[in-house]
Write a protein that holds these residues in place. Sequence first.
Motif, PDB file in Angstrom:
ATOM      1  N   GLU A   1      51.398  55.204   2.967  1.00 15.40           N
ATOM      2  CA  GLU A   1      52.230  54.532   4.578  1.00 15.40           C
ATOM      3  C   GLU A   1      53.069  56.159   5.305  1.00 15.40           C
ATOM      4  OE1 GLU A   1      55.718  53.864   2.510  1.00 15.40           O
ATOM      5  OE2 GLU A   1      55.448  51.600   1.047  1.00 15.40           O
ATOM      6  N   LEU A   2      52.910  56.971   4.001  1.00 14.73           N
ATOM      7  CA  LEU A   2      52.661  58.803   4.172  1.00 14.73           C
ATOM      8  C   LEU A   2      51.627  59.367   5.429  1.00 14.73           C
ATOM      9  CD1 LEU A   2      54.473  60.273   1.445  1.00 14.73           C
ATOM     10  CD2 LEU A   2      55.624  60.125   3.464  1.00 14.73           C
ATOM     11  N   TYR A   3      50.202  59.209   4.894  1.00 17.73           N
ATOM     12  CA  TYR A   3      49.176  59.095   6.195  1.00 17.73           C
ATOM     13  C   TYR A   3      49.058  58.281   7.711  1.00 17.73           C
ATOM     14  CZ  TYR A   3      47.184  61.209   2.002  1.00 17.73           C
ATOM     15  OH  TYR A   3      46.809  62.136   0.660  1.00 17.73           O
ATOM     16  N   GLN A   4      49.882  57.814   6.892  1.00 21.12           N
ATOM     17  CA  GLN A   4      50.136  56.882   8.389  1.00 21.12           C
ATOM     18  C   GLN A   4      51.125  57.587   9.151  1.00 21.12           C
ATOM     19  OE1 GLN A   4      50.751  52.683   7.066  1.00 21.12           O
ATOM     20  NE2 GLN A   4      48.739  51.945   7.252  1.00 21.12           N
ATOM     21  N   LYS A   5      52.594  57.849   8.430  1.00 19.82           N
ATOM     22  CA  LYS A   5      53.566  58.631   8.858  1.00 19.82           C
ATOM     23  C   LYS A   5      52.946  59.684  10.347  1.00 19.82           C
ATOM     24  CE  LYS A   5      57.988  60.741   9.138  1.00 19.82           C
ATOM     25  NZ  LYS A   5      58.791  60.725   8.236  1.00 19.82           N
ATOM     26  N   ALA A   6      52.360  60.451   8.781  1.00 17.89           N
ATOM     27  CA  ALA A   6      51.530  62.201   9.533  1.00 17.89           C
ATOM     28  C   ALA A   6      50.846  62.100  10.502  1.00 17.89           C
ATOM     29  CB  ALA A   6      50.817  62.677   8.290  1.00 17.89           C
ATOM     30  N   ALA A   7      49.704  60.768  10.705  1.00 16.26           N
ATOM     31  CA  ALA A   7      48.815  60.924  11.630  1.00 16.26           C
ATOM     32  C   ALA A   7      49.247  60.006  13.273  1.00 16.26           C
ATOM     33  CB  ALA A   7      47.370  59.509  11.000  1.00 16.26           C
ATOM     34  N   ALA A   8      50.444  59.118  12.869  1.00 13.88           N
ATOM     35  CA  ALA A   8      50.999  58.657  14.380  1.00 13.88           C
ATOM     36  C   ALA A   8      51.717  60.208  15.231  1.00 13.88           C
ATOM     37  CB  ALA A   8      52.546  57.727  13.625  1.00 13.88           C
TER      38      ALA A   8
ATOM     39  N   ASP B   1      50.395  56.768  -6.576  1.00 14.29           N
ATOM     40  CA  ASP B   1      50.790  55.755  -6.182  1.00 14.29           C
ATOM     41  C   ASP B   1      50.015  55.552  -4.526  1.00 14.29           C
ATOM     42  OD1 ASP B   1      52.267  54.602  -4.851  1.00 14.29           O
ATOM     43  OD2 ASP B   1      54.341  55.599  -5.325  1.00 14.29           O
ATOM     44  N   TYR B   2      49.197  54.781  -4.176  1.00 19.54           N
ATOM     45  CA  TYR B   2      48.275  54.710  -3.210  1.00 19.54           C
ATOM     46  C   TYR B   2      49.327  54.031  -1.501  1.00 19.54           C
ATOM     47  CZ  TYR B   2      44.684  56.406  -6.443  1.00 19.54           C
ATOM     48  OH  TYR B   2      43.669  56.387  -7.768  1.00 19.54           O
TER      49      TYR B   2
ATOM     50  N   LYS C   1      45.347  65.212  12.262  1.00 17.35           N
ATOM     51  CA  LYS C   1      45.729  63.967  12.122  1.00 17.35           C
ATOM     52  C   LYS C   1      44.205  63.563  11.827  1.00 17.35           C
ATOM     53  CE  LYS C   1      45.428  60.216  16.492  1.00 17.35           C
ATOM     54  NZ  LYS C   1      46.292  60.094  16.803  1.00 17.35           N
ATOM     55  N   THR C   2      42.911  63.927  11.161  1.00 22.30           N
ATOM     56  CA  THR C   2      41.852  63.734  11.185  1.00 22.30           C
ATOM     57  C   THR C   2      41.990  63.362   9.305  1.00 22.30           C
ATOM     58  OG1 THR C   2      40.622  64.844  12.898  1.00 22.30           O
ATOM     59  CG2 THR C   2      39.239  64.231  11.272  1.00 22.30           C
TER      60      THR C   2
ATOM     61  N   GLY D   1      42.571  56.577   5.074  1.00 20.37           N
ATOM     62  CA  GLY D   1      41.298  55.843   4.779  1.00 20.37           C
ATOM     63  C   GLY D   1      41.351  55.874   2.969  1.00 20.37           C
ATOM     64  N   ASN D   2      41.252  57.282   2.385  1.00 17.19           N
ATOM     65  CA  ASN D   2      40.611  56.758   0.789  1.00 17.19           C
ATOM     66  C   ASN D   2      41.393  56.247  -0.027  1.00 17.19           C
ATOM     67  OD1 ASN D   2      38.651  58.057   0.515  1.00 17.19           O
ATOM     68  ND2 ASN D   2      40.000  60.338   0.819  1.00 17.19           N
ATOM     69  N   SER D   3      43.114  56.116   0.379  1.00 17.15           N
ATOM     70  CA  SER D   3      43.974  55.661  -0.296  1.00 17.15           C
ATOM     71  C   SER D   3      44.580  53.569   0.051  1.00 17.15           C
ATOM     72  CB  SER D   3      45.878  55.870   0.165  1.00 17.15           C
ATOM     73  OG  SER D   3      46.013  56.806   0.444  1.00 17.15           O
ATOM     74  N   LEU D   4      43.285  53.518   0.654  1.00 15.44           N
ATOM     75  CA  LEU D   4      43.066  52.015   1.728  1.00 15.44           C
ATOM     76  C   LEU D   4      42.351  51.648   0.348  1.00 15.44           C
ATOM     77  CD1 LEU D   4      44.254  51.715   5.439  1.00 15.44           C
ATOM     78  CD2 LEU D   4      45.437  50.938   3.089  1.00 15.44           C
ATOM     79  N   ALA D   5      41.569  52.651  -0.015  1.00 15.69           N
ATOM     80  CA  ALA D   5      39.558  52.070  -0.471  1.00 15.69           C
ATOM     81  C   ALA D   5      40.403  52.077  -1.771  1.00 15.69           C
ATOM     82  CB  ALA D   5      39.004  53.097  -0.270  1.00 15.69           C
ATOM     83  N   GLN D   6      41.530  52.751  -3.020  1.00 10.01           N
ATOM     84  CA  GLN D   6      41.525  52.680  -3.571  1.00 10.01           C
ATOM     85  C   GLN D   6      42.744  51.655  -4.520  1.00 10.01           C
ATOM     86  OE1 GLN D   6      41.067  54.835  -6.705  1.00 10.01           O
ATOM     87  NE2 GLN D   6      39.985  55.950  -5.765  1.00 10.01           N
ATOM     88  N   ARG D   7      42.580  51.360  -3.450  1.00  7.21           N
ATOM     89  CA  ARG D   7      44.553  49.661  -3.373  1.00  7.21           C
ATOM     90  C   ARG D   7      42.792  48.912  -2.560  1.00  7.21           C
ATOM     91  NH1 ARG D   7      49.398  49.419  -0.243  1.00  7.21           N
ATOM     92  NH2 ARG D   7      50.001  47.995  -1.725  1.00  7.21           N
ATOM     93  N   ARG D   8      42.090  48.970  -2.475  1.00  3.37           N
ATOM     94  CA  ARG D   8      40.683  48.265  -2.721  1.00  3.37           C
ATOM     95  C   ARG D   8      41.407  46.942  -0.991  1.00  3.37           C
ATOM     96  NH1 ARG D   8      38.712  49.900  -6.735  1.00  3.37           N
ATOM     97  NH2 ARG D   8      38.338  48.860  -8.561  1.00  3.37           N
ATOM     98  N   GLN D   9      41.604  47.931   0.132  1.00  4.01           N
ATOM     99  CA  GLN D   9      41.646  47.431   0.931  1.00  4.01           C
ATOM    100  C   GLN D   9      40.609  47.645   2.251  1.00  4.01           C
ATOM    101  OE1 GLN D   9      45.871  48.169   1.828  1.00  4.01           O
ATOM    102  NE2 GLN D   9      46.141  46.797   0.748  1.00  4.01           N
ATOM    103  N   THR D  10      39.264  47.511   1.561  1.00  5.29           N
ATOM    104  CA  THR D  10      38.126  48.322   2.296  1.00  5.29           C
ATOM    105  C   THR D  10      38.530  47.822   4.108  1.00  5.29           C
ATOM    106  OG1 THR D  10      36.699  46.768   1.271  1.00  5.29           O
ATOM    107  CG2 THR D  10      36.988  48.865   0.580  1.00  5.29           C
TER     108      THR D  10
END
Length: 160
Positions: A124-131, A118-119, A139-140, A147-156
């Motif tokens: 969403e949760l990784y964005q919350k964790a990094a904010a 469920d990328y 944060k890193t 980045g991996n989640s977005l790449a899996q959603r083809r949002q490179t």
Amino acid sequence: MVEIDQSTGAPEHRSTRTPERQHLLVPGPWSLVPSSCPWSPVPGLRSPISGLLSLVLIFPLLCGFKFEGPLRNEEGNRYYKKGQVGKAQSAYSKALKADPASRPIAFNLGNTYYKEEDYGRSAELYQKAAAEEKDVSLKTRALYNLGNSLAQRRQTGKAV
């Protein structure tokens, strides 16, 4: 027993029974418990044990349940390490509900959604964790996983 009062000459009734003990009620934590405790050794006396019991029951309310988030997070970690992603996800969700501002819990919950592919939710949760995260390591890792989640959603484009 009847005695005669020497000053008035009137009969005076005195009990031969020993007087009841007087108990000193000292204010303390047990004063939160009603005086009609069924386990109180003396009627009207508040037991220190009942006071301790009431503090144990009231303590989470006084603390604002701040301990539940970390406990549920640790529970989730145990499940995640065993490969029980569904149970881990449930524990992390409860932890995040108890402590919505926790970045590490959001990161861990994001990992469970990523494992279940469920990328969108994991991103969403990784964005919350990094904010606004002060811990550079967290944060890193959150940004890398985002980045991996977005790449899996083809949002490179967003992943870079």
